[in-house]
Design a protein around this motif. Structure first.
Motif, PDB file in Angstrom:
ATOM      1  N   PRO A  56      41.191  -6.149   1.041  1.00  0.00           N
ATOM      2  CA  PRO A  56      41.012  -7.015  -0.264  1.00  0.00           C
ATOM      3  C   PRO A  56      39.960  -8.096  -0.045  1.00  0.00           C
ATOM      4  N   ASN A  57      39.995  -8.694   1.114  1.00  0.00           N
ATOM      5  CA  ASN A  57      39.282 -10.033   1.034  1.00  0.00           C
ATOM      6  C   ASN A  57      37.915  -9.576   1.774  1.00  0.00           C
ATOM      7  N   SER A  58      37.593  -8.354   2.027  1.00  0.00           N
ATOM      8  CA  SER A  58      36.328  -8.157   2.709  1.00  0.00           C
ATOM      9  C   SER A  58      34.919  -8.405   1.815  1.00  0.00           C
ATOM     10  N   ALA A  59      33.870  -8.808   2.634  1.00  0.00           N
ATOM     11  CA  ALA A  59      32.532  -9.103   1.886  1.00  0.00           C
ATOM     12  C   ALA A  59      31.784  -7.683   1.841  1.00  0.00           C
ATOM     13  N   SER A  60      32.258  -6.613   2.843  1.00  0.00           N
ATOM     14  CA  SER A  60      31.543  -5.426   3.116  1.00  0.00           C
ATOM     15  C   SER A  60      32.198  -4.485   1.909  1.00  0.00           C
ATOM     16  N   PRO A  61      31.138  -3.778   1.062  1.00  0.00           N
ATOM     17  CA  PRO A  61      31.496  -2.893   0.106  1.00  0.00           C
ATOM     18  C   PRO A  61      31.836  -1.498   0.960  1.00  0.00           C
ATOM     19  N   ALA A  62      32.748  -0.701   0.262  1.00  0.00           N
ATOM     20  CA  ALA A  62      33.152   0.421   0.956  1.00  0.00           C
ATOM     21  C   ALA A  62      32.121   1.417   1.485  1.00  0.00           C
ATOM     22  N   HIS A  63      30.915   1.423   0.551  1.00  0.00           N
ATOM     23  CA  HIS A  63      29.749   2.229   1.030  1.00  0.00           C
ATOM     24  C   HIS A  63      29.285   1.875   2.236  1.00  0.00           C
ATOM     25  N   LYS A  64      29.258   0.633   2.345  1.00  0.00           N
ATOM     26  CA  LYS A  64      28.559   0.171   3.750  1.00  0.00           C
ATOM     27  C   LYS A  64      29.422   0.601   4.871  1.00  0.00           C
ATOM     28  N   ILE A  65      30.819   0.330   4.843  1.00  0.00           N
ATOM     29  CA  ILE A  65      31.545   0.731   5.824  1.00  0.00           C
ATOM     30  C   ILE A  65      31.290   2.295   6.011  1.00  0.00           C
ATOM     31  N   VAL A  66      31.436   3.045   5.086  1.00  0.00           N
ATOM     32  CA  VAL A  66      31.275   4.532   5.381  1.00  0.00           C
ATOM     33  C   VAL A  66      30.061   4.829   5.776  1.00  0.00           C
ATOM     34  N   SER A  67      29.104   4.144   5.321  1.00  0.00           N
ATOM     35  CA  SER A  67      27.611   4.565   5.938  1.00  0.00           C
ATOM     36  C   SER A  67      27.819   4.360   7.429  1.00  0.00           C
ATOM     37  N   ASP A  68      28.249   3.187   7.737  1.00  0.00           N
ATOM     38  CA  ASP A  68      28.294   2.781   9.252  1.00  0.00           C
ATOM     39  C   ASP A  68      29.015   3.956  10.162  1.00  0.00           C
TER      40      ASP A  68
END
Length: 117
Positions: A56-68
């Motif tokens: 909930p408090n992450s600055a990284s969007p889901a698409h960035k995490i998935v891309s990595d």
């Protein structure tokens, strides 16, 4: 230079998926789809099944995490990039694909059971 993936941090249903868990789910989703999928489709599919990609408090969007995560799997050859933001399964032994699918079922099942308590 060898790159290591981020540490696996999730152990319960209320935390984000760990790096290993997320990669297993992504590869399983692509293998089950039998077609190329966009990052947006992958995020939606995983979240629809109740897994939380981003805390909930992450600055990284889901698409960035998935891309990595997909970049890591791409280096392993389990995922191929079809075009920008579109991925499909790469080559892997049948036993590895089966193991990853089983692991994904256990991750989803564990989260479903814990959420019903």
């Amino acid at each position: 230079m060898t790159t290591t993936p981020p540490a696996d941090t999730a152990t319960d249903t209320n935390s984000q998926l760990g790096a290993d868990e997320l990669r297993y789910l992504l590869v399983a989703e692509l293998a089950d789809a039998c077609r190329p999928m966009t990052i947006t489709e992958l995020v939606a599919s995983i979240e629809r099944r109740g897994a939380m990609i981003v805390p909930p408090n992450s600055a990284s969007p889901a698409h960035k995490i998935v891309s990595d995560s997909l970049r890591w799997e791409k280096a392993k050859g389990r995922v191929r990039s079809v075009s920008r933001g579109v991925y499909t399964t790469g080559s892997m032994p049948r036993s590895t694909k089966s193991w990853i699918r089983g692991k994904a079922r256990r991750i989803y099942g564990h989260r479903r059971e814990s959420n019903s308590l």
